[in-house]
Design a protein around this motif. Structure first.
Motif, short mmCIF file in Angstrom:
data_model
loop_
_atom_site.label_atom_id
_atom_site.label_comp_id
_atom_site.label_asym_id
_atom_site.label_seq_id
_atom_site.Cartn_x
_atom_site.Cartn_y
_atom_site.Cartn_z
N LEU A 37 -13.00 45.36 22.05
CA LEU A 37 -11.86 46.18 21.66
C LEU A 37 -10.61 45.36 21.33
O LEU A 37 -9.75 45.83 20.60
CB LEU A 37 -11.51 47.17 22.79
CG LEU A 37 -12.61 48.14 23.18
CD1 LEU A 37 -12.19 48.96 24.38
CD2 LEU A 37 -12.97 49.04 21.99
N GLY A 38 -10.48 44.18 21.90
CA GLY A 38 -9.30 43.38 21.63
C GLY A 38 -9.11 42.32 22.69
O GLY A 38 -9.86 42.23 23.66
N VAL A 39 -8.05 41.53 22.52
CA VAL A 39 -7.78 40.43 23.44
C VAL A 39 -6.28 40.18 23.52
O VAL A 39 -5.54 40.44 22.56
CB VAL A 39 -8.53 39.15 22.99
CG1 VAL A 39 -8.00 38.64 21.67
CG2 VAL A 39 -8.51 38.08 24.04
N GLU A 40 -5.84 39.72 24.68
CA GLU A 40 -4.46 39.28 24.90
C GLU A 40 -4.53 37.93 25.59
O GLU A 40 -5.43 37.69 26.40
CB GLU A 40 -3.69 40.27 25.77
CG GLU A 40 -3.58 41.64 25.15
CD GLU A 40 -3.03 42.69 26.09
OE1 GLU A 40 -2.65 43.74 25.59
OE2 GLU A 40 -3.02 42.48 27.32
N SER A 41 -3.57 37.05 25.30
CA SER A 41 -3.61 35.72 25.88
C SER A 41 -2.21 35.19 26.09
O SER A 41 -1.32 35.44 25.27
CB SER A 41 -4.40 34.79 24.96
OG SER A 41 -4.54 33.52 25.55
N ALA A 42 -2.03 34.45 27.18
CA ALA A 42 -0.78 33.74 27.46
C ALA A 42 -1.15 32.33 27.86
O ALA A 42 -2.09 32.12 28.64
CB ALA A 42 0.00 34.43 28.57
N ARG A 43 -0.44 31.36 27.31
CA ARG A 43 -0.76 29.96 27.59
C ARG A 43 0.49 29.23 28.06
O ARG A 43 1.37 28.93 27.28
CB ARG A 43 -1.31 29.28 26.34
CG ARG A 43 -2.59 29.91 25.85
CD ARG A 43 -3.04 29.26 24.57
NE ARG A 43 -4.18 29.97 24.02
CZ ARG A 43 -4.62 29.80 22.80
NH1 ARG A 43 -4.03 28.96 21.99
NH2 ARG A 43 -5.66 30.47 22.37
N GLU A 44 0.55 28.97 29.33
CA GLU A 44 1.61 28.16 29.94
C GLU A 44 0.92 27.14 30.83
O GLU A 44 -0.07 26.58 30.43
CB GLU A 44 2.57 29.07 30.73
CG GLU A 44 3.32 30.08 29.88
CD GLU A 44 4.30 29.46 28.91
OE1 GLU A 44 4.85 28.37 29.21
OE2 GLU A 44 4.54 30.04 27.85
N ASP A 45 1.44 26.89 32.04
CA ASP A 45 0.75 25.99 32.98
C ASP A 45 -0.63 26.55 33.33
O ASP A 45 -1.57 25.82 33.56
CB ASP A 45 1.56 25.81 34.26
CG ASP A 45 2.83 25.02 34.01
OD1 ASP A 45 2.88 24.26 33.03
OD2 ASP A 45 3.77 25.16 34.81
#
Length: 76
Positions: A46-54
């Motif tokens: 259905l979809g994707v969400e992503s966050a890239r930090e430490d």
């Protein structure tokens, strides 16, 4: 890629993947993009969400548990 997945009205399922980031990308971005590309071809995606930090956090959304099981079995 949109930052917020356009999911349908519930019910649906989420799979959450976390990773500890190291200095430099070391191919992480390319591998993450490939993972989304492969997942998006799977029935029930259905979809994707992503966050890239430490810490990298990716949430993929699926229509049902069987779709998640099929995706897990697909090694790409």
């Amino acid at each position: 890629m949109s930052l917020i997945a356009n999911t349908p009205a519930p019910p649906y399922y989420a799979v959450i993947f976390t990773s500890h980031r190291t200095e430099g990308d070391n191919g992480y971005g390319q591998m993450a993009d490939r993972m989304v590309e492969l997942a998006s071809k799977q029935p029930g995606f259905l979809g994707v969400e992503s966050a890239r930090e430490d810490v990298g956090i990716t949430v993929s959304y699926w229509s049902d548990l069987e779709s998640i099981k099929r995706w897990k079995k697909n090694a790409g």
